[in-house]
Structure formats: structure tokens, C-alpha cells
Design an enzyme around this catalytic site. Structure first.
Site, mmCIF file in Angstrom:
data_model
loop_
_atom_site.group_PDB
_atom_site.id
_atom_site.type_symbol
_atom_site.label_atom_id
_atom_site.label_comp_id
_atom_site.label_asym_id
_atom_site.label_seq_id
_atom_site.Cartn_x
_atom_site.Cartn_y
_atom_site.Cartn_z
ATOM 1 N N GLY A 117 10.087 -5.148 -0.542
ATOM 2 C CA GLY A 117 10.295 -3.716 -0.523
ATOM 3 C C GLY A 117 9.186 -3.022 0.248
ATOM 4 O O GLY A 117 8.162 -3.619 0.585
ATOM 5 N N VAL A 124 5.605 -0.343 6.245
ATOM 6 C CA VAL A 124 4.699 -1.191 7.015
ATOM 7 C C VAL A 124 3.305 -1.202 6.384
ATOM 8 O O VAL A 124 2.839 -0.193 5.854
ATOM 9 C CB VAL A 124 4.619 -0.723 8.486
ATOM 10 C CG1 VAL A 124 3.999 0.669 8.602
ATOM 11 C CG2 VAL A 124 3.857 -1.721 9.343
ATOM 12 N N THR A 125 2.656 -2.350 6.420
ATOM 13 C CA THR A 125 1.261 -2.444 6.013
ATOM 14 C C THR A 125 0.545 -3.444 6.914
ATOM 15 O O THR A 125 1.160 -4.089 7.772
ATOM 16 C CB THR A 125 1.119 -2.826 4.528
ATOM 17 O OG1 THR A 125 -0.237 -2.577 4.117
ATOM 18 C CG2 THR A 125 1.477 -4.288 4.268
ATOM 19 N N TYR A 126 -0.746 -3.557 6.706
ATOM 20 C CA TYR A 126 -1.587 -4.459 7.512
ATOM 21 C C TYR A 126 -2.245 -5.467 6.582
ATOM 22 O O TYR A 126 -2.685 -5.126 5.480
ATOM 23 C CB TYR A 126 -2.663 -3.656 8.251
ATOM 24 C CG TYR A 126 -3.716 -4.529 8.903
ATOM 25 C CD1 TYR A 126 -3.414 -5.285 10.035
ATOM 26 C CD2 TYR A 126 -5.002 -4.630 8.373
ATOM 27 C CE1 TYR A 126 -4.368 -6.105 10.617
ATOM 28 C CE2 TYR A 126 -5.965 -5.446 8.953
ATOM 29 C CZ TYR A 126 -5.632 -6.188 10.076
ATOM 30 O OH TYR A 126 -6.566 -7.007 10.658
ATOM 31 N N LEU A 184 1.323 -2.657 -2.669
ATOM 32 C CA LEU A 184 2.157 -3.480 -3.540
ATOM 33 C C LEU A 184 3.584 -3.506 -3.020
ATOM 34 O O LEU A 184 4.137 -2.472 -2.660
ATOM 35 C CB LEU A 184 2.122 -2.888 -4.950
ATOM 36 C CG LEU A 184 2.905 -3.563 -6.057
ATOM 37 C CD1 LEU A 184 2.392 -4.969 -6.276
ATOM 38 C CD2 LEU A 184 2.772 -2.767 -7.345
ATOM 39 N N GLY A 200 3.845 -9.563 -3.434
ATOM 40 C CA GLY A 200 2.871 -9.152 -4.439
ATOM 41 C C GLY A 200 1.985 -8.014 -3.994
ATOM 42 O O GLY A 200 2.472 -6.983 -3.533
ATOM 43 N N CYS A 245 2.237 2.224 4.689
ATOM 44 C CA CYS A 245 3.286 2.367 3.668
ATOM 45 C C CYS A 245 4.192 3.563 3.949
ATOM 46 O O CYS A 245 4.847 4.095 3.048
ATOM 47 C CB CYS A 245 2.676 2.465 2.272
ATOM 48 S SG CYS A 245 1.605 1.044 1.900
#
Length: 219
Positions: free
Chosen positions: A70, A73-75, A142, A154, A172
Site C-alpha cells: 500500500g 512513493v518512498t525512498y 509504513l 513493513g 508518501c
């Protein structure tokens, strides 16, 4: 059966770990031990199922991987603790929201050990710390996937890393979201090994395992 297997894997390529999680989840049985994988990734942007291209501002030479968790975008990069929760949530009788809330509380309690007052937001999964400016800054992200009654993916806790790649995205999905890390927020000494051990203890406590069992550092 109420043991938690823990793998401390070191630096692992993102796609290698992701496909290993998928295999583990697809192949597990009703008797398979739940596992927690602790690792770091080389520099990579990951785009969740709801991800929108406009949140990737300037990825440049950092690869972008479309994934099945879910979120947006993140790094990920070295110095960030990634923890993958490979749990039979049906067996544990945990709802998704309950699991997310427990993981967020694990992070809040971990950060409290460093004299940091962190909190979760009901409308934006992750963990935040208010800054002197009054702005909420994000220290942990998360994102989970549930398949066949089991969780994978996770959390990602910024421990002591280069935060500049976050400026190439809307983290995010939030434009201007300030990202921070543990090492710059506390005067206490910070080591990745120590943070991992604290996290393991809190996962065992909050997810109600009787104990944990170290497993081989291999996928």
C-alpha cells in the site's frame, strides 16, 4: 508455535528481498513460523499500488521499483532500518488496522527510549515528531500487503542516513513533507545494531510472541 523467527540480513537489494517475501508468503503453511526480517537497502525509490507518477519529482540515477504494498512513493537507502513483517495475521486474529496501529506503537516506544516524543497520524500511516518550527516531520514510513491472510512489507525507520534523495520525491505523496532521522534528533548514541535489538524486543512484546528465535541471515 508462538515464536517469532528473526533474520538480520544486512544490506540486501530491494527486488531480491521483495521477491523473497512473495515466495515466503505463497509457500507458507498453517504451521510456518512468523518471521521478522531486518535489513537495509541500497538506494531505491519504491512506488506503492496507489502511487502517482507526479510524486516522483526527479529520481535521476536512483532506480524506481513498482511494488505491491500500500501507499505512495518512498525512498530506501543505507542507514535506514527496514523491518518486514511476515506474519500469519489470520492465525494471530489481527485486523489490518490493528496491525498497523501496533507497528506504529512499537516505533513510538522505540523512539521514547531516545527521549523523543513521536506519534502516529490516523490519516497518514507512519510516525512523526514535531519540530521547533511547529511542523510535523516524518521519521518512519509504513506500508503493508496482506495476501492469503498473511502480511508482508513493513516499516522503514530513518536511523542515520543521507536524507537528500527524499527531496527528489513527494514522500508518501505529500509535497514538502519534511523527513528526519533518529541520529539528528537525539543526543543519545545511535547504532543500527542497538536499534535492531530494541525493535525485536518491542515486536515480541506488542505482537504477543512468547519469545524470538534468531534465524540464518539468508533468504
Amino acid at each position: 508455535m508462538n515464536h517469532l523467527g528473526v533474520r538480520q540480513l544486512g544490506l540486501v537489494d530491494y527486488e531480491t528481498a521483495w521477491h523473497a517475501m512473495q515466495r515466503f508468503t505463497d509457500q507458507r503453511t498453517a504451521d510456518t513460523l512468523d518471521e521478522l526480517w531486518l535489513l537495509e537497502h541500497p538506494a531505491v525509490f519504491t512506488q506503492g499500488q496507489a502511487g502517482k507518477a507526479e510524486h516522483l519529482l526527479a529520481p535521476g540515477n536512483i532506480p524506481v521499483v513498482q511494488v505491491d504494498r500500500g501507499g505512495q512513493v518512498t525512498y530506501h537507502g543505507p542507514g535506514q532500518l527496514v523491518a518486514y513483517f511476515l506474519l500469519d495475521v489470520r492465525r494471530k486474529q489481527l485486523g489490518v488496522r490493528d496491525l498497523v496501529s501496533r507497528i506504529e506503537q512499537i516505533l513510538v516506544d522505540l523512539l521514547a527510549a531516545y527521549q523523543l516524543s513521536a506519534y502516529a497520524k490516523p490519516d497518514a500511516p507512519g510516525v512523526y515528531i514535531d519540530q521547533a518550527s511547529g511542523q510535523a516531520a516524518k521519521i518512519a514510513s509504513l506500508g503493508l500487503r496482506i495476501r492469503r491472510g498473511c502480511s508482508f512489507h513493513g516499516l522503514a525507520l530513518n536511523v542515520d542516513m543521507d536524507l537528500s534523495p527524499f527531496q527528489r520525491i513527494n514522500p508518501c505523496g505529500y509535497a514538502g513533507m519534511q523527513m528526519i532521522q533518529l541520529a539528528s534528533q537525539t543526543t543519545s548514541p545511535v547504532s543500527m545494531q542497538q536499534v535492531q535489538q530494541q525493535l525485536i524486543s518491542l515486536v515480541v512484546e506488542h505482537l504477543e510472541y512468547s519469545n524470538y528465535q534468531p534465524l540464518a541471515a539468508e533468504l
